[in-house]
Write a protein that holds these residues in place. Structure first.
Motif, PDB file in Angstrom:
ATOM      1  N   ASN A 105      -6.487  -6.571  -4.000  1.00  0.00           N
ATOM      2  CA  ASN A 105      -5.128  -6.193  -4.397  1.00  0.00           C
ATOM      3  C   ASN A 105      -4.135  -6.237  -3.236  1.00  0.00           C
ATOM      4  OD1 ASN A 105      -5.736  -3.967  -2.865  1.00  0.00           O
ATOM      5  ND2 ASN A 105      -5.696  -2.501  -4.552  1.00  0.00           N
ATOM      6  N   ILE A 106      -4.531  -6.845  -2.114  1.00  0.00           N
ATOM      7  CA  ILE A 106      -3.705  -6.989  -0.899  1.00  0.00           C
ATOM      8  C   ILE A 106      -2.931  -5.706  -0.586  1.00  0.00           C
ATOM      9  CG2 ILE A 106      -3.561  -9.502  -0.969  1.00  0.00           C
ATOM     10  CD1 ILE A 106      -0.751  -9.254  -2.182  1.00  0.00           C
ATOM     11  N   PHE A 117      10.159 -18.343  -4.083  1.00  0.00           N
ATOM     12  CA  PHE A 117       8.735 -18.632  -4.206  1.00  0.00           C
ATOM     13  C   PHE A 117       7.945 -17.467  -3.627  1.00  0.00           C
ATOM     14  CE2 PHE A 117       9.969 -20.118  -0.077  1.00  0.00           C
ATOM     15  CZ  PHE A 117       8.854 -20.141   0.748  1.00  0.00           C
ATOM     16  N   ASP A 118       6.626 -17.535  -3.676  1.00  0.00           N
ATOM     17  CA  ASP A 118       5.771 -16.395  -3.330  1.00  0.00           C
ATOM     18  C   ASP A 118       5.040 -16.604  -2.011  1.00  0.00           C
ATOM     19  OD1 ASP A 118       6.466 -15.065  -5.638  1.00  0.00           O
ATOM     20  OD2 ASP A 118       4.680 -15.696  -6.753  1.00  0.00           O
ATOM     21  N   TRP A 119       4.673 -15.467  -1.407  1.00  0.00           N
ATOM     22  CA  TRP A 119       3.716 -15.486  -0.311  1.00  0.00           C
ATOM     23  C   TRP A 119       2.336 -15.775  -0.897  1.00  0.00           C
ATOM     24  CZ3 TRP A 119       4.401 -14.339   5.025  1.00  0.00           C
ATOM     25  CH2 TRP A 119       5.713 -14.013   5.384  1.00  0.00           C
ATOM     26  N   THR A 120       1.455 -16.376  -0.100  1.00  0.00           N
ATOM     27  CA  THR A 120       0.131 -16.769  -0.557  1.00  0.00           C
ATOM     28  C   THR A 120      -0.938 -16.109   0.305  1.00  0.00           C
ATOM     29  OG1 THR A 120       1.005 -18.927  -1.212  1.00  0.00           O
ATOM     30  CG2 THR A 120      -1.381 -18.725  -1.034  1.00  0.00           C
ATOM     31  N   LYS A 121      -1.941 -15.543  -0.355  1.00  0.00           N
ATOM     32  CA  LYS A 121      -3.095 -15.022   0.386  1.00  0.00           C
ATOM     33  C   LYS A 121      -4.021 -16.189   0.698  1.00  0.00           C
ATOM     34  CE  LYS A 121      -7.064 -11.916   0.022  1.00  0.00           C
ATOM     35  NZ  LYS A 121      -7.790 -10.926  -0.792  1.00  0.00           N
ATOM     36  N   GLN A 122      -4.413 -16.325   1.959  1.00  0.00           N
ATOM     37  CA  GLN A 122      -5.141 -17.508   2.355  1.00  0.00           C
ATOM     38  C   GLN A 122      -6.080 -17.218   3.514  1.00  0.00           C
ATOM     39  OE1 GLN A 122      -6.556 -20.201   1.428  1.00  0.00           O
ATOM     40  NE2 GLN A 122      -4.671 -21.321   0.933  1.00  0.00           N
ATOM     41  N   SER A 123      -7.105 -18.048   3.663  1.00  0.00           N
ATOM     42  CA  SER A 123      -7.954 -18.052   4.846  1.00  0.00           C
ATOM     43  C   SER A 123      -8.045 -19.482   5.343  1.00  0.00           C
ATOM     44  CB  SER A 123      -9.355 -17.513   4.542  1.00  0.00           C
ATOM     45  OG  SER A 123     -10.063 -18.416   3.717  1.00  0.00           O
ATOM     46  N   THR A 124      -8.317 -19.642   6.614  1.00  0.00           N
ATOM     47  CA  THR A 124      -8.390 -20.983   7.192  1.00  0.00           C
ATOM     48  C   THR A 124      -9.543 -21.775   6.591  1.00  0.00           C
ATOM     49  OG1 THR A 124      -7.495 -20.090   9.244  1.00  0.00           O
ATOM     50  CG2 THR A 124      -8.505 -22.252   9.358  1.00  0.00           C
ATOM     51  N   ALA A 125     -10.611 -21.080   6.199  1.00  0.00           N
ATOM     52  CA  ALA A 125     -11.783 -21.755   5.643  1.00  0.00           C
ATOM     53  C   ALA A 125     -11.472 -22.436   4.322  1.00  0.00           C
ATOM     54  CB  ALA A 125     -12.921 -20.758   5.458  1.00  0.00           C
ATOM     55  N   THR A 126     -10.490 -21.917   3.572  1.00  0.00           N
ATOM     56  CA  THR A 126     -10.178 -22.481   2.253  1.00  0.00           C
ATOM     57  C   THR A 126      -8.838 -23.198   2.222  1.00  0.00           C
ATOM     58  OG1 THR A 126      -9.194 -20.373   1.564  1.00  0.00           O
ATOM     59  CG2 THR A 126     -11.528 -20.710   1.085  1.00  0.00           C
ATOM     60  N   GLY A 147     -11.461 -14.839   7.504  1.00  0.00           N
ATOM     61  CA  GLY A 147     -10.567 -13.714   7.290  1.00  0.00           C
ATOM     62  C   GLY A 147      -9.269 -14.142   6.621  1.00  0.00           C
ATOM     63  N   PHE A 148      -8.636 -13.210   5.922  1.00  0.00           N
ATOM     64  CA  PHE A 148      -7.449 -13.527   5.149  1.00  0.00           C
ATOM     65  C   PHE A 148      -6.169 -13.100   5.858  1.00  0.00           C
ATOM     66  CE2 PHE A 148     -10.772 -13.488   1.946  1.00  0.00           C
ATOM     67  CZ  PHE A 148     -10.450 -14.619   1.196  1.00  0.00           C
ATOM     68  N   TYR A 149      -5.091 -13.720   5.452  1.00  0.00           N
ATOM     69  CA  TYR A 149      -3.740 -13.384   5.903  1.00  0.00           C
ATOM     70  C   TYR A 149      -2.784 -13.813   4.796  1.00  0.00           C
ATOM     71  CZ  TYR A 149      -4.202 -18.340   7.167  1.00  0.00           C
ATOM     72  OH  TYR A 149      -4.461 -19.684   7.142  1.00  0.00           O
ATOM     73  N   MET A 150      -1.525 -13.447   4.917  1.00  0.00           N
ATOM     74  CA  MET A 150      -0.504 -13.876   3.966  1.00  0.00           C
ATOM     75  C   MET A 150       0.395 -14.898   4.654  1.00  0.00           C
ATOM     76  SD  MET A 150      -1.208 -12.182   1.194  1.00  0.00           S
ATOM     77  CE  MET A 150       0.258 -12.410   0.183  1.00  0.00           C
ATOM     78  N   TYR A 151       0.751 -15.956   3.917  1.00  0.00           N
ATOM     79  CA  TYR A 151       1.605 -16.951   4.542  1.00  0.00           C
ATOM     80  C   TYR A 151       2.507 -17.614   3.506  1.00  0.00           C
ATOM     81  CZ  TYR A 151      -0.590 -21.350   2.991  1.00  0.00           C
ATOM     82  OH  TYR A 151      -1.029 -22.413   2.259  1.00  0.00           O
ATOM     83  N   ASP A 257       5.096 -23.419   8.100  1.00  0.00           N
ATOM     84  CA  ASP A 257       4.356 -22.288   7.526  1.00  0.00           C
ATOM     85  C   ASP A 257       4.431 -21.059   8.446  1.00  0.00           C
ATOM     86  OD1 ASP A 257       3.738 -24.092   5.610  1.00  0.00           O
ATOM     87  OD2 ASP A 257       1.628 -24.319   6.151  1.00  0.00           O
ATOM     88  N   ILE A 258       4.702 -19.904   7.853  1.00  0.00           N
ATOM     89  CA  ILE A 258       4.775 -18.634   8.579  1.00  0.00           C
ATOM     90  C   ILE A 258       3.722 -17.697   7.990  1.00  0.00           C
ATOM     91  CG2 ILE A 258       6.217 -16.622   9.100  1.00  0.00           C
ATOM     92  CD1 ILE A 258       8.665 -18.449   8.867  1.00  0.00           C
ATOM     93  N   ALA A 259       2.997 -16.970   8.843  1.00  0.00           N
ATOM     94  CA  ALA A 259       1.930 -16.081   8.377  1.00  0.00           C
ATOM     95  C   ALA A 259       2.082 -14.693   8.977  1.00  0.00           C
ATOM     96  CB  ALA A 259       0.561 -16.663   8.732  1.00  0.00           C
ATOM     97  N   ILE A 260       1.567 -13.683   8.278  1.00  0.00           N
ATOM     98  CA  ILE A 260       1.519 -12.309   8.784  1.00  0.00           C
ATOM     99  C   ILE A 260       0.121 -11.758   8.541  1.00  0.00           C
ATOM    100  CG2 ILE A 260       3.988 -11.856   8.467  1.00  0.00           C
ATOM    101  CD1 ILE A 260       3.250 -10.331   5.894  1.00  0.00           C
ATOM    102  N   ASP A 261      -0.274 -10.790   9.364  1.00  0.00           N
ATOM    103  CA  ASP A 261      -1.598 -10.190   9.228  1.00  0.00           C
ATOM    104  C   ASP A 261      -1.591  -8.816   9.890  1.00  0.00           C
ATOM    105  OD1 ASP A 261      -4.235  -9.914   8.531  1.00  0.00           O
ATOM    106  OD2 ASP A 261      -5.008 -11.481   9.845  1.00  0.00           O
ATOM    107  N   ASP A 262      -2.565  -7.982   9.544  1.00  0.00           N
ATOM    108  CA  ASP A 262      -2.806  -6.669  10.160  1.00  0.00           C
ATOM    109  C   ASP A 262      -1.523  -5.847  10.286  1.00  0.00           C
ATOM    110  OD1 ASP A 262      -5.418  -7.345  10.277  1.00  0.00           O
ATOM    111  OD2 ASP A 262      -5.501  -7.671  12.428  1.00  0.00           O
ATOM    112  N   VAL A 263      -0.986  -5.480   9.133  1.00  0.00           N
ATOM    113  CA  VAL A 263       0.198  -4.624   9.073  1.00  0.00           C
ATOM    114  C   VAL A 263      -0.245  -3.168   9.191  1.00  0.00           C
ATOM    115  CG1 VAL A 263       2.156  -3.902   7.645  1.00  0.00           C
ATOM    116  CG2 VAL A 263       1.371  -6.291   7.600  1.00  0.00           C
TER     117      VAL A 263
END
Length: 307
Positions: A105-106, A117-126, A147-151, A257-263
């Motif tokens: 549920n992020i 448009f929307d932010w996307t939950k993503q990992s580098t592996a996928t 690991g996941f991040y939003m971008y 592409d812009i990403a955020i993580d560990d808020v």
């Protein structure tokens, strides 16, 4: 599930007779006492119809039993019982909040319905980097490719200037102290990744309760920052319940592409950064050199007088 969110619990009428009401019962697992409430509906519930109910009786973070009993003109039907696990809210009163976007549920972040448009939950592996290999993270903030991040994905059909806005949960601050000033300072920090020749802007806003049309700028950055994660740390001073908004703006091209993580949001102001250890060592060496230099100068002075 969490208190304050509507419960996806549905009753399906399977009896031949039409149901005109239901009796809802809730009790903590292992307890004898039920909290019961009769729920009436407008008209009759038809066979096969699904009805959704809200649960407001959940108090402590533990397992509950929920019982639904249909009521027809012939009497009560067969009851259905389900066990529901209630987890504690993220922010009954904010002391400390951390989110790495790893859960499904992020952390109760939501997309703004008014953006482009929307932010996307993503990992580098996928993540497919076939078409835009020169933008976006090559791992999450911890260095994990799983690991996941939003971008924000800025490939077509995205256009320059379009916005994607991600809304945090609403956080409650400590109640005001009638005998003195309440410390409502919080250290808000997050990691951001802005790599690519077409990077646009990343903005963060603070929205206070009751001020849905007013957004206070908290932090902003634009342009290419390189293939690495950077940390932002900001003191915020909300006077009432608040929400944080991450706004990503698409730049002039697809490599943006812009990403955020560990808020994280922690009660109290951000600590000042300590001085680097090498500076401390340099200062210590300088002091020792001065201490040893003085006896040497004194000894040379004594020897010259003896001559």
């Amino acid at each position: 599930m969490q208190r304050g969110t509507w419960l996806g619990l549905k009753e399906q009428c399977s009896a031949v007779a039409e149901s005109s009401a239901s009796r809802k019962g809730v009790r903590r697992a292992g307890q004898q006492r039920w909290w019961e409430q009769e729920i009436t509906v407008n008209g009759n519930i038809q066979k096969g119809e699904l009805i959704t109910y809200n649960l407001t009786e959940l108090i402590k973070p533990e397992a509950y039993e929920v019982r639904l009993t249909p009521i027809t003109r012939f009497g009560e039907g067969d009851s259905t019982i389900r066990v529901i696990k209630y987890s504690a809210p993220v922010n009954p009163h904010l002391r400390e909040f951390h989110c790495g976007f790893e859960d499904g549920n992020i952390c109760l972040f939501t997309q703004d319905d008014t953006d482009n448009f929307d932010w996307t939950k993503q990992s580098t592996a996928t993540r497919d980097t076939k078409y835009t290999p020169n933008t976006g993270p090559n791992a999450d903030r911890s260095g994990s490719k799983e690991g996941f991040y939003m971008y924000i994905e800025t490939s077509r059909p995205r256009l320059e200037g379009e916005k994607a806005r991600l809304l945090s949960p609403v956080f409650s601050v400590a109640p005001k102290n009638p005998y003195g000033v309440t410390n409502t300072a919080y250290c808000f920090s997050f990691y951001y990744h802005m790599y690519g020749q077409h990077i646009g802007s990343l903005n963060v806003y603070l929205r206070l309760k009751g001020q849905t049309t007013i957004e206070n700028p908290v932090w902003s950055s634009s342009g290419n920052k390189g293939q690495h994660w950077n940390q932002a740390r900001v003191n915020i001073h909300p006077t009432t319940s608040f929400q944080l908004i991450f706004e990503g703006i698409r730049g002039p091209g697809i490599e943006g592409d812009i990403a955020i993580d560990d808020v994280s949001i922690v009660e109290g102001e951000c600590m000042k950064a300590d001085q680097p250890a090498n500076n401390l060592r340099a200062g210590a060496v300088g002091t020792l050199a001065h201490i040893w230099l003085f006896p040497v100068i004194l000894l040379m002075s004594v020897l010259s007088h003896q001559r």
